[in-house]
Scaffold this motif. Sequence first.
Motif, PDB file in Angstrom:
ATOM      1  N   HIS A 119       0.842  -1.207   0.000  1.00  0.00           N
ATOM      2  CA  HIS A 119       0.000   0.000   0.000  1.00  0.00           C
ATOM      3  C   HIS A 119       0.873   1.252   0.000  1.00  0.00           C
ATOM      4  CE1 HIS A 119      -4.041  -1.585   0.209  1.00  0.00           C
ATOM      5  NE2 HIS A 119      -3.732  -2.351   1.249  1.00  0.00           N
TER       6      HIS A 119
ATOM      7  N   HIS B 119      -1.154   4.255  -1.970  1.00  0.00           N
ATOM      8  CA  HIS B 119      -2.541   4.233  -1.498  1.00  0.00           C
ATOM      9  C   HIS B 119      -2.650   5.064  -0.224  1.00  0.00           C
ATOM     10  CE1 HIS B 119      -3.021   0.096  -3.612  1.00  0.00           C
ATOM     11  NE2 HIS B 119      -2.988   1.092  -4.467  1.00  0.00           N
TER      12      HIS B 119
ATOM     13  N   ARG C 280      -8.486   3.688   5.917  1.00  0.00           N
ATOM     14  CA  ARG C 280      -7.876   2.369   5.720  1.00  0.00           C
ATOM     15  C   ARG C 280      -8.493   1.343   6.671  1.00  0.00           C
ATOM     16  NH1 ARG C 280      -4.414   0.136   3.448  1.00  0.00           N
ATOM     17  NH2 ARG C 280      -3.085  -0.492   5.156  1.00  0.00           N
TER      18      ARG C 280
ATOM     19  N   ALA D  71      -2.474  -4.371  -4.009  1.00  0.00           N
ATOM     20  CA  ALA D  71      -1.584  -4.508  -2.850  1.00  0.00           C
ATOM     21  C   ALA D  71      -1.224  -5.971  -2.611  1.00  0.00           C
ATOM     22  CB  ALA D  71      -2.216  -3.896  -1.605  1.00  0.00           C
TER      23      ALA D  71
END
Length: 154
Positions: free
Chosen positions: A85, A90, A113, A128
């Motif tokens: 990530h 992200h 998240r 991911a």
Amino acid sequence: MNTEQTVSAAVAGLQLGSTFTLDDLLHAIQNRRHRRLRVVELADLDTHDGICAVWFVTDTEDLVLHARSDSALHRQQFVLHEFAHMILGHCDGDDCPAEDVLLPNIPPYTRARLLTRQDIDCETEIAAESLADRLAAGIRGSVFAESAYSEVFG
């Protein structure tokens, strides 16, 4: 998004080659993000609790907390998924908006998240996990290379 292209570009961008150690990867991520990265096992957290790992971003560091597991490879995959990530960007900046009224003392990117963790079929989670698999293969390759070297040269 083409996951394979995204993952291949991310691996190439690390400039680690095809085999590397976990420490090499950790240092590459720290250098890329210009911040400390800590990985901590939570002894009281078990995979049966529904959370394998979570990435927290603070003002000064990235922190990956992961559940305990009897399998070292399983624990490694938890951590590599969170590293992926980070590598893929992200939740950088405002990419993971969340309502401020929910969990107001937790930063928005961390809240988002945590709240989306169960959506394993979304593009970011698939990317991911795919990148985590590629990272694991690079680490395994490093271990096998070191092992073969030791067998031949002692």
